[in-house]
Design a protein around this motif. Structure first.
Motif, mmCIF file in Angstrom:
data_model
loop_
_atom_site.group_PDB
_atom_site.id
_atom_site.type_symbol
_atom_site.label_atom_id
_atom_site.label_comp_id
_atom_site.label_asym_id
_atom_site.label_seq_id
_atom_site.Cartn_x
_atom_site.Cartn_y
_atom_site.Cartn_z
ATOM 1 N N ARG A 146 13.276 -8.268 7.656
ATOM 2 C CA ARG A 146 13.202 -8.264 9.128
ATOM 3 C C ARG A 146 12.528 -6.998 9.663
ATOM 4 O O ARG A 146 11.784 -7.040 10.647
ATOM 5 C CB ARG A 146 14.627 -8.416 9.694
ATOM 6 C CG ARG A 146 14.694 -8.750 11.175
ATOM 7 C CD ARG A 146 14.935 -7.516 12.020
ATOM 8 N NE ARG A 146 16.088 -6.783 11.560
ATOM 9 C CZ ARG A 146 16.275 -5.504 11.813
ATOM 10 N NH1 ARG A 146 15.385 -4.821 12.505
ATOM 11 N NH2 ARG A 146 17.345 -4.883 11.351
ATOM 12 N N SER B 214 16.934 -12.184 7.183
ATOM 13 C CA SER B 214 17.762 -11.448 8.145
ATOM 14 C C SER B 214 19.182 -11.998 8.098
ATOM 15 O O SER B 214 19.389 -13.189 7.846
ATOM 16 C CB SER B 214 17.200 -11.602 9.566
ATOM 17 O OG SER B 214 18.044 -10.941 10.487
ATOM 18 N N ARG B 215 20.140 -11.106 8.339
ATOM 19 C CA ARG B 215 21.537 -11.545 8.473
ATOM 20 C C ARG B 215 21.955 -11.547 9.941
ATOM 21 O O ARG B 215 23.100 -11.855 10.258
ATOM 22 C CB ARG B 215 22.468 -10.589 7.697
ATOM 23 C CG ARG B 215 22.211 -10.552 6.203
ATOM 24 C CD ARG B 215 23.212 -9.638 5.479
ATOM 25 N NE ARG B 215 22.909 -9.580 4.064
ATOM 26 C CZ ARG B 215 22.077 -8.693 3.513
ATOM 27 N NH1 ARG B 215 21.490 -7.781 4.260
ATOM 28 N NH2 ARG B 215 21.852 -8.714 2.212
ATOM 29 N N ALA C 80 0.870 -1.174 0.000
ATOM 30 C CA ALA C 80 0.000 0.000 0.000
ATOM 31 C C ALA C 80 0.903 1.218 0.000
ATOM 32 O O ALA C 80 1.946 1.232 0.661
ATOM 33 C CB ALA C 80 -0.883 0.000 1.242
ATOM 34 N N THR D 135 10.134 -5.318 8.307
ATOM 35 C CA THR D 135 8.674 -5.447 8.139
ATOM 36 C C THR D 135 8.107 -6.354 9.221
ATOM 37 O O THR D 135 7.074 -6.047 9.825
ATOM 38 C CB THR D 135 8.356 -5.945 6.718
ATOM 39 O OG1 THR D 135 8.740 -4.904 5.815
ATOM 40 C CG2 THR D 135 6.886 -6.270 6.538
ATOM 41 N N THR E 268 13.360 -2.943 0.630
ATOM 42 C CA THR E 268 14.556 -3.718 0.255
ATOM 43 C C THR E 268 14.146 -5.051 -0.379
ATOM 44 O O THR E 268 14.838 -5.564 -1.239
ATOM 45 C CB THR E 268 15.514 -3.978 1.446
ATOM 46 O OG1 THR E 268 14.969 -4.972 2.305
ATOM 47 C CG2 THR E 268 15.815 -2.713 2.239
HETATM 48 N N1 LIG Z 1 2.950 0.006 2.872
HETATM 49 C C1 LIG Z 1 3.256 -1.280 2.750
HETATM 50 O O1 LIG Z 1 2.580 -2.038 2.050
HETATM 51 C C2 LIG Z 1 4.448 -1.813 3.468
HETATM 52 C C3 LIG Z 1 4.820 -3.162 3.338
HETATM 53 C C4 LIG Z 1 5.939 -3.622 4.035
HETATM 54 C C5 LIG Z 1 6.665 -2.741 4.814
HETATM 55 N N2 LIG Z 1 6.281 -1.452 4.918
HETATM 56 C C6 LIG Z 1 7.074 -0.483 5.700
HETATM 57 O O2 LIG Z 1 8.382 -0.472 5.167
HETATM 58 C C7 LIG Z 1 9.326 -0.237 6.231
HETATM 59 C C8 LIG Z 1 10.296 -1.398 6.295
HETATM 60 O O3 LIG Z 1 10.905 -1.582 5.026
HETATM 61 P P1 LIG Z 1 12.489 -1.538 4.818
HETATM 62 O O4 LIG Z 1 12.752 -1.500 3.354
HETATM 63 O O5 LIG Z 1 13.057 -0.478 5.698
HETATM 64 O O6 LIG Z 1 12.974 -2.909 5.473
HETATM 65 P P2 LIG Z 1 12.632 -4.450 5.121
HETATM 66 O O7 LIG Z 1 12.835 -4.692 3.669
HETATM 67 O O8 LIG Z 1 11.324 -4.832 5.713
HETATM 68 O O9 LIG Z 1 13.743 -5.204 6.010
HETATM 69 C C9 LIG Z 1 15.109 -4.969 5.756
HETATM 70 C C10 LIG Z 1 15.902 -6.048 6.482
HETATM 71 O O10 LIG Z 1 15.648 -7.325 5.889
HETATM 72 C C11 LIG Z 1 16.843 -8.109 5.912
HETATM 73 N N3 LIG Z 1 17.241 -8.376 4.523
HETATM 74 C C12 LIG Z 1 16.839 -7.746 3.392
HETATM 75 N N4 LIG Z 1 17.398 -8.314 2.309
HETATM 76 C C13 LIG Z 1 18.177 -9.341 2.767
HETATM 77 C C14 LIG Z 1 18.990 -10.307 2.124
HETATM 78 N N5 LIG Z 1 19.111 -10.363 0.782
HETATM 79 N N6 LIG Z 1 19.631 -11.202 2.899
HETATM 80 C C15 LIG Z 1 19.482 -11.195 4.248
HETATM 81 N N7 LIG Z 1 18.721 -10.296 4.924
HETATM 82 C C16 LIG Z 1 18.073 -9.382 4.178
HETATM 83 C C17 LIG Z 1 17.856 -7.317 6.696
HETATM 84 O O11 LIG Z 1 17.618 -7.671 8.055
HETATM 85 P P3 LIG Z 1 18.737 -7.640 9.218
HETATM 86 O O12 LIG Z 1 18.996 -6.181 9.465
HETATM 87 O O13 LIG Z 1 18.071 -8.332 10.375
HETATM 88 O O14 LIG Z 1 19.930 -8.379 8.693
HETATM 89 C C18 LIG Z 1 17.412 -5.883 6.412
HETATM 90 O O15 LIG Z 1 17.882 -4.957 7.394
HETATM 91 C C19 LIG Z 1 8.479 -0.076 7.491
HETATM 92 O O16 LIG Z 1 8.172 1.292 7.654
HETATM 93 C C20 LIG Z 1 7.210 -0.855 7.156
HETATM 94 O O17 LIG Z 1 6.091 -0.419 7.921
HETATM 95 C C21 LIG Z 1 5.196 -0.969 4.262
#
Ligand SMILES: NC(=O)c1ccc[n+]([C@@H]2O[C@H](COP(=O)([O-])OP(=O)(O)OC[C@H]3O[C@@H](n4cnc5c(N)ncnc54)[C@H](OP(=O)(O)O)[C@@H]3O)[C@@H](O)[C@H]2O)c1
Length: 179
Positions: free
Chosen positions: A57, A79-80, A20, A59, A122
């Protein structure tokens, strides 16, 4: 021709992304989502229920503890971080160290028809080249944030729109027919 896929065929028929966003593309702010649209949560549940979901992680961290793992779906978290991984496993997640491992785990969890990548930014970046479906809720909000939706290039076509008061559900498909 065999009527079922052989067990060594590790190719899911479809990988979808679901998010969204505001009209400006914001999907997150301060580790959460800067709006509250219950209809979108219901839509998310309806589409993803019964399918494996892959997330980053951060999310996972964004869900209140009582709502995770998301019920009725194998929750696969990337997660790493070993300590975080152990905690998430204890809470019921399947934790993997990379995107390919996430797809393998999803297929293992009966994801041969449809696997959902549910964010955040990510994860969408990593899924963009293998996904062929994106279910996007566009929320008419001016909220600012720090996390953005992926850009869908011209391989993607909007194939359906369902307009509601204050938000709309859009379906995008890679290689799809224009609606
Ligand atoms: N509006 C929507 O539909 C929606 C959907 C989802 C999320 N969100 C929002 O998006 C934000 C979070 O998103 P984000 O992009 O900051 O983070 P994210 O993608 O949810 O999480 C990033 C974390 O995932 C792990 N990761 C990612 N790629 C990896 C890989 N290839 N190998 C190993 N680990 C990997 C790492 O965890 P570690 O640090 O533990 O290693 C990294 O720090 C929040 O605000 C959430 O509320 C919104």
């Amino acid at each position: 021709m065999p009527s079922e896929l052989p067990s060594d065929t590790h190719t899911p028929s479809r990988i979808g992304m679901i998010w969204a966003q505001t009209t400006e593309g914001v999907i997150g702010a301060d580790g959460g989502m800067p709006w509250h649209v219950p209809e979108d949560l219901a839509h998310f549940k309806e589409l993803t229920h019964g399918h494996p979901v892959i997330m980053g992680r951060r999310t996972w961290d964004s869900f209140p503890e009582r709502f995770r793992p998301l019920p009725g779906r194998t929750n696969i978290v990337l997660s790493r971080n070993r300590e975080a991984a152990e905690q998430m496993r204890q809470a019921g997640a399947v934790v993997v160290p990379g995107f390919q491992e996430a797809l393998d785990a999803a297929i293992e969890a009966d994801g041969l028809d449809l696997i959902w990548v549910i964010g955040g930014a990510t994860l969408f970046d990593q899924a963009l080249d293998v996904a062929t479906l994106a279910e996007v809720t566009v929320i008419e909000s001016t909220a600012s944030g720090d996390t953005y939706a992926p850009a869908l290039n011209d391989q993607w076509t909007r194939t359906a729109v369902d307009q509601h008061e204050g938000y709309r559900f859009e379906r995008w498909e890679r290689g799809g027919e224009r609606a």
